[in-house]
Design a protein around this motif. Structure first.
Motif, PDB file in Angstrom:
ATOM      1  N   VAL B   8       0.855  -1.190   0.000  1.00  0.00           N
ATOM      2  CA  VAL B   8       0.000   0.000   0.000  1.00  0.00           C
ATOM      3  C   VAL B   8       0.891   1.241   0.000  1.00  0.00           C
ATOM      4  N   TYR B   9       0.730   2.087  -0.986  1.00  0.00           N
ATOM      5  CA  TYR B   9       1.476   3.347  -1.071  1.00  0.00           C
ATOM      6  C   TYR B   9       0.536   4.490  -0.707  1.00  0.00           C
ATOM      7  N   VAL B  10       0.907   5.257   0.298  1.00  0.00           N
ATOM      8  CA  VAL B  10       0.085   6.377   0.758  1.00  0.00           C
ATOM      9  C   VAL B  10       0.856   7.671   0.531  1.00  0.00           C
ATOM     10  N   ARG B  11       0.215   8.628  -0.115  1.00  0.00           N
ATOM     11  CA  ARG B  11       0.863   9.921  -0.329  1.00  0.00           C
ATOM     12  C   ARG B  11      -0.152  11.039  -0.197  1.00  0.00           C
ATOM     13  N   LEU B  12       0.339  12.226   0.061  1.00  0.00           N
ATOM     14  CA  LEU B  12      -0.538  13.383   0.123  1.00  0.00           C
ATOM     15  C   LEU B  12      -1.106  13.655  -1.262  1.00  0.00           C
ATOM     16  N   LYS B  13      -2.369  14.097  -1.292  1.00  0.00           N
ATOM     17  CA  LYS B  13      -2.959  14.479  -2.570  1.00  0.00           C
ATOM     18  C   LYS B  13      -2.211  15.653  -3.176  1.00  0.00           C
ATOM     19  N   GLU B  14      -2.274  15.740  -4.498  1.00  0.00           N
ATOM     20  CA  GLU B  14      -1.692  16.905  -5.171  1.00  0.00           C
ATOM     21  C   GLU B  14      -2.297  18.176  -4.583  1.00  0.00           C
ATOM     22  N   GLY B  15      -1.488  19.176  -4.330  1.00  0.00           N
ATOM     23  CA  GLY B  15      -1.991  20.444  -3.823  1.00  0.00           C
ATOM     24  C   GLY B  15      -1.965  20.544  -2.311  1.00  0.00           C
ATOM     25  N   VAL B  16      -1.834  19.413  -1.636  1.00  0.00           N
ATOM     26  CA  VAL B  16      -1.726  19.451  -0.170  1.00  0.00           C
ATOM     27  C   VAL B  16      -0.274  19.728   0.195  1.00  0.00           C
ATOM     28  N   LEU B  17      -0.071  20.711   1.057  1.00  0.00           N
ATOM     29  CA  LEU B  17       1.274  21.108   1.453  1.00  0.00           C
ATOM     30  C   LEU B  17       2.007  19.952   2.136  1.00  0.00           C
ATOM     31  N   ASP B  18       3.286  19.765   1.806  1.00  0.00           N
ATOM     32  CA  ASP B  18       4.083  18.678   2.357  1.00  0.00           C
ATOM     33  C   ASP B  18       5.286  19.273   3.090  1.00  0.00           C
TER      34      ASP B  18
END
Lengths: 82, 82
Positions: B8-18
């Protein structure tokens, strides 16, 4: 000069205890799912790199060794896209 | 009954500040590497699952939605091996 994406996957070496993974595995069990026998956790990093010269691969390797991974207990692999 | 691995790969959605990615990008710059223009961070989980019935995929989806990812700000994808 071209842009490419380097994706670095960092995970604990085999045999190194993964408390986070164990906690998640127990949480999954407590949620009522009994089909997950083991969980290992890891991190990944998507680097936008400018491929100005031919040494991008070795530079990304250096960044992994120095910053993104702890070579004592972690291993990493790099995938290039674009 | 067979065992397979679900990654399972989890990442912040595009546009969400990282903020973590931005900090790493700045650290890379401070180390003297100027060819990394952006860093996005993410997590992955390797689940050993027992494929007892045909609903493993949907159960793993439920686990992702409930536990591994925050659907408000994160997106995930699942790869099956074996």
């Amino acid at each position: 000069m071209s842009n490419k994406k380097a994706i670095v996957y960092v995970r604990l070496k085999e045999g190194v205890l993964d408390p986070q993974g164990m906690t998640i595995q127990r949480a999954i069990l407590n949620m009522g799912y009994d089909m997950v026998s083991s969980v290992r956790s890891g991190r990944f990093f998507e680097l936008e790199v400018t491929a100005g010269d031919g040494r991008v691969e070795s530079k990304v390797d250096e960044i992994c060794e120095k910053l993104l991974a702890n070579p004592v207990i972690e291993e990493y692999r790099v995938e290039f896209e674009g």
